[in-house]
Design a protein around this motif. Structure first.
Motif, PDB file in Angstrom:
ATOM      1  N   SER A 123       5.792  16.040  25.326  1.00 27.61           N
ATOM      2  CA  SER A 123       6.963  15.181  25.148  1.00 27.61           C
ATOM      3  C   SER A 123       6.915  14.537  23.776  1.00 27.61           C
ATOM      4  CB  SER A 123       6.986  14.078  26.209  1.00 27.61           C
ATOM      5  OG  SER A 123       6.971  14.610  27.502  1.00 27.61           O
ATOM      6  N   VAL A 124       8.069  14.031  23.348  1.00 26.89           N
ATOM      7  CA  VAL A 124       8.178  13.274  22.105  1.00 26.89           C
ATOM      8  C   VAL A 124       8.746  11.907  22.460  1.00 26.89           C
ATOM      9  CG1 VAL A 124       9.426  13.092  19.905  1.00 26.89           C
ATOM     10  CG2 VAL A 124       8.511  15.287  20.634  1.00 26.89           C
ATOM     11  N   LEU A 125       8.139  10.858  21.927  1.00 22.84           N
ATOM     12  CA  LEU A 125       8.670   9.507  22.130  1.00 22.84           C
ATOM     13  C   LEU A 125       9.957   9.386  21.327  1.00 22.84           C
ATOM     14  CD1 LEU A 125       8.549   6.620  23.184  1.00 22.84           C
ATOM     15  CD2 LEU A 125       7.032   6.063  21.273  1.00 22.84           C
ATOM     16  N   LYS A 126      11.062   9.253  22.040  1.00 28.00           N
ATOM     17  CA  LYS A 126      12.376   9.174  21.397  1.00 28.00           C
ATOM     18  C   LYS A 126      12.415   7.949  20.481  1.00 28.00           C
ATOM     19  CE  LYS A 126      17.265   9.357  22.460  1.00 28.00           C
ATOM     20  NZ  LYS A 126      18.256   9.477  23.518  1.00 28.00           N
ATOM     21  N   ASN A 127      12.810   8.158  19.237  1.00 27.04           N
ATOM     22  CA  ASN A 127      12.860   7.130  18.193  1.00 27.04           C
ATOM     23  C   ASN A 127      11.486   6.588  17.816  1.00 27.04           C
ATOM     24  OD1 ASN A 127      15.696   7.362  18.014  1.00 27.04           O
ATOM     25  ND2 ASN A 127      15.934   5.963  19.731  1.00 27.04           N
ATOM     26  N   GLY A 128      10.437   7.267  18.220  1.00 23.80           N
ATOM     27  CA  GLY A 128       9.074   6.978  17.771  1.00 23.80           C
ATOM     28  C   GLY A 128       8.593   5.558  17.984  1.00 23.80           C
ATOM     29  N   LEU A 129       7.700   5.134  17.100  1.00 24.13           N
ATOM     30  CA  LEU A 129       7.119   3.790  17.221  1.00 24.13           C
ATOM     31  C   LEU A 129       8.157   2.704  17.008  1.00 24.13           C
ATOM     32  CD1 LEU A 129       3.507   3.323  15.910  1.00 24.13           C
ATOM     33  CD2 LEU A 129       4.347   3.876  18.154  1.00 24.13           C
ATOM     34  N   THR A 130       9.265   3.058  16.389  1.00 23.01           N
ATOM     35  CA  THR A 130      10.355   2.092  16.242  1.00 23.01           C
ATOM     36  C   THR A 130      10.842   1.665  17.625  1.00 23.01           C
ATOM     37  OG1 THR A 130      11.004   3.155  14.179  1.00 23.01           O
ATOM     38  CG2 THR A 130      12.638   1.744  15.223  1.00 23.01           C
ATOM     39  N   ALA A 131      11.037   2.621  18.524  1.00 22.94           N
ATOM     40  CA  ALA A 131      11.473   2.308  19.888  1.00 22.94           C
ATOM     41  C   ALA A 131      10.394   1.548  20.650  1.00 22.94           C
ATOM     42  CB  ALA A 131      11.827   3.594  20.636  1.00 22.94           C
ATOM     43  N   TRP A 132       9.133   1.915  20.421  1.00 25.00           N
ATOM     44  CA  TRP A 132       8.014   1.237  21.075  1.00 25.00           C
ATOM     45  C   TRP A 132       7.991  -0.241  20.683  1.00 25.00           C
ATOM     46  CZ3 TRP A 132       4.670   3.079  24.721  1.00 25.00           C
ATOM     47  CH2 TRP A 132       3.513   2.344  24.973  1.00 25.00           C
ATOM     48  N   SER A 133       8.145  -0.509  19.399  1.00 28.03           N
ATOM     49  CA  SER A 133       8.145  -1.888  18.897  1.00 28.03           C
ATOM     50  C   SER A 133       9.361  -2.664  19.393  1.00 28.03           C
ATOM     51  CB  SER A 133       8.115  -1.903  17.369  1.00 28.03           C
ATOM     52  OG  SER A 133       6.924  -1.330  16.907  1.00 28.03           O
ATOM     53  N   GLU A 134      10.521  -2.007  19.409  1.00 20.56           N
ATOM     54  CA  GLU A 134      11.741  -2.666  19.893  1.00 20.56           C
ATOM     55  C   GLU A 134      11.637  -3.037  21.365  1.00 20.56           C
ATOM     56  OE1 GLU A 134      14.953  -0.034  18.890  1.00 20.56           O
ATOM     57  OE2 GLU A 134      14.895  -0.617  16.770  1.00 20.56           O
ATOM     58  N   ALA A 135      10.834  -2.293  22.116  1.00 17.46           N
ATOM     59  CA  ALA A 135      10.625  -2.595  23.539  1.00 17.46           C
ATOM     60  C   ALA A 135       9.545  -3.665  23.719  1.00 17.46           C
ATOM     61  CB  ALA A 135      10.243  -1.331  24.294  1.00 17.46           C
ATOM     62  N   ASN A 136       9.058  -4.230  22.610  1.00 16.28           N
ATOM     63  CA  ASN A 136       8.016  -5.274  22.621  1.00 16.28           C
ATOM     64  C   ASN A 136       6.751  -4.827  23.336  1.00 16.28           C
ATOM     65  OD1 ASN A 136       9.497  -7.222  21.159  1.00 16.28           O
ATOM     66  ND2 ASN A 136      10.655  -7.711  23.008  1.00 16.28           N
ATOM     67  N   LEU A 137       6.396  -3.567  23.152  1.00 19.32           N
ATOM     68  CA  LEU A 137       5.161  -3.046  23.730  1.00 19.32           C
ATOM     69  C   LEU A 137       4.035  -3.209  22.706  1.00 19.32           C
ATOM     70  CD1 LEU A 137       6.759   0.020  25.451  1.00 19.32           C
ATOM     71  CD2 LEU A 137       5.721  -1.925  26.597  1.00 19.32           C
ATOM     72  N   PRO A 138       2.800  -3.353  23.176  1.00 17.04           N
ATOM     73  CA  PRO A 138       1.698  -3.707  22.268  1.00 17.04           C
ATOM     74  C   PRO A 138       1.237  -2.558  21.376  1.00 17.04           C
ATOM     75  CG  PRO A 138       0.863  -3.326  24.473  1.00 17.04           C
ATOM     76  CD  PRO A 138       2.364  -3.252  24.569  1.00 17.04           C
ATOM     77  N   LEU A 139       0.755  -2.952  20.207  1.00 18.49           N
ATOM     78  CA  LEU A 139       0.123  -2.023  19.263  1.00 18.49           C
ATOM     79  C   LEU A 139      -1.273  -2.523  18.950  1.00 18.49           C
ATOM     80  CD1 LEU A 139       3.020  -1.444  16.704  1.00 18.49           C
ATOM     81  CD2 LEU A 139       2.212   0.149  18.437  1.00 18.49           C
ATOM     82  N   VAL A 140      -2.190  -1.576  18.766  1.00 16.20           N
ATOM     83  CA  VAL A 140      -3.562  -1.899  18.362  1.00 16.20           C
ATOM     84  C   VAL A 140      -3.599  -1.752  16.853  1.00 16.20           C
ATOM     85  CG1 VAL A 140      -5.979  -1.189  18.550  1.00 16.20           C
ATOM     86  CG2 VAL A 140      -4.466  -0.983  20.524  1.00 16.20           C
ATOM     87  N   ARG A 141      -4.204  -2.708  16.182  1.00 12.68           N
ATOM     88  CA  ARG A 141      -4.250  -2.676  14.720  1.00 12.68           C
ATOM     89  C   ARG A 141      -5.674  -2.549  14.211  1.00 12.68           C
ATOM     90  NH1 ARG A 141       0.939  -3.873  13.717  1.00 12.68           N
ATOM     91  NH2 ARG A 141       1.965  -5.313  15.095  1.00 12.68           N
ATOM     92  N   GLY A 142      -5.819  -1.805  13.097  1.00  9.97           N
ATOM     93  CA  GLY A 142      -7.069  -1.787  12.354  1.00  9.97           C
ATOM     94  C   GLY A 142      -8.095  -0.736  12.714  1.00  9.97           C
ATOM     95  N   LYS A 143      -8.129  -0.217  13.920  1.00  6.30           N
ATOM     96  CA  LYS A 143      -9.167   0.749  14.295  1.00  6.30           C
ATOM     97  C   LYS A 143      -8.725   2.162  13.985  1.00  6.30           C
ATOM     98  CE  LYS A 143      -9.917  -0.036  18.648  1.00  6.30           C
ATOM     99  NZ  LYS A 143     -10.437  -0.166  19.960  1.00  6.30           N
ATOM    100  N   LYS A 144      -9.693   3.029  13.804  1.00  4.66           N
ATOM    101  CA  LYS A 144      -9.409   4.475  13.653  1.00  4.66           C
ATOM    102  C   LYS A 144      -9.316   5.080  15.017  1.00  4.66           C
ATOM    103  CE  LYS A 144      -9.367   8.780  12.314  1.00  4.66           C
ATOM    104  NZ  LYS A 144      -8.359   9.436  12.924  1.00  4.66           N
TER     105      LYS A 144
END
Length: 144
Positions: A123-144
């Motif tokens: 599957s492909v996340l429709k509208n990518g991380l933009t849609a994820w962020s707009e849905a106020n879902l969490p992101l992990v920062r800084g790690k590989k």
């Protein structure tokens, strides 16, 4: 019929634009219906991750990935997918795979390549991380 011909002759540019739009719409519908992947929303993505052992494959650059990615996302570059090196995904061919990029556009080619390589549920996340962020879902920062 004569009226149509006269109209097209008098409004040539508008007629060509309309024909182009109709052709583009038909091509888009055919492409979507024959794609080896499906587009899913952010909520469908979370359901696949939580209920069906779904794997998020983030194909953005290393710097973009470090700025913020979905929890437990696997980072693979499109060039690696093209060359057939899937890393830790190799033994997860029957699990749902969700390909993610910034806007959902560049993920389509990688999703097709994964499906051709034998991954069963791509599957492909429709509208990518933009849609994820707009849905106020969490992101992990800084790690590989």
């Amino acid at each position: 019929m004569q009226e149509y011909i006269a109209f097209f002759q008098e409004n040539m540019i508008m007629s060509v634009v309309w024909v182009g739009l109709v052709v583009a719409l038909i091509m888009n519908i055919v492409k979507t219906s024959t794609a080896a992947y499906k587009e899913i929303t952010a909520s469908e993505t979370t359901a696949l991750i939580n209920r069906e052992n779904g794997v998020v494959v983030d194909i953005r650059s290393k710097d973009e990935y470090k700025k913020g990615h979905i929890t437990e996302a696997v980072h693979i570059l499109p060039s690696e997918i093209k060359s057939g090196s899937f890393g830790s995904l190799e033994n997860r061919k029957s699990d749902p795979i969700i390909v993610v990029c910034k806007t959902g556009q560049t993920a389509q080619e990688s999703a097709n390549l994964l499906a051709k390589a034998g991954f069963e549920k791509v599957s492909v996340l429709k509208n990518g991380l933009t849609a994820w962020s707009e849905a106020n879902l969490p992101l992990v920062r800084g790690k590989k």
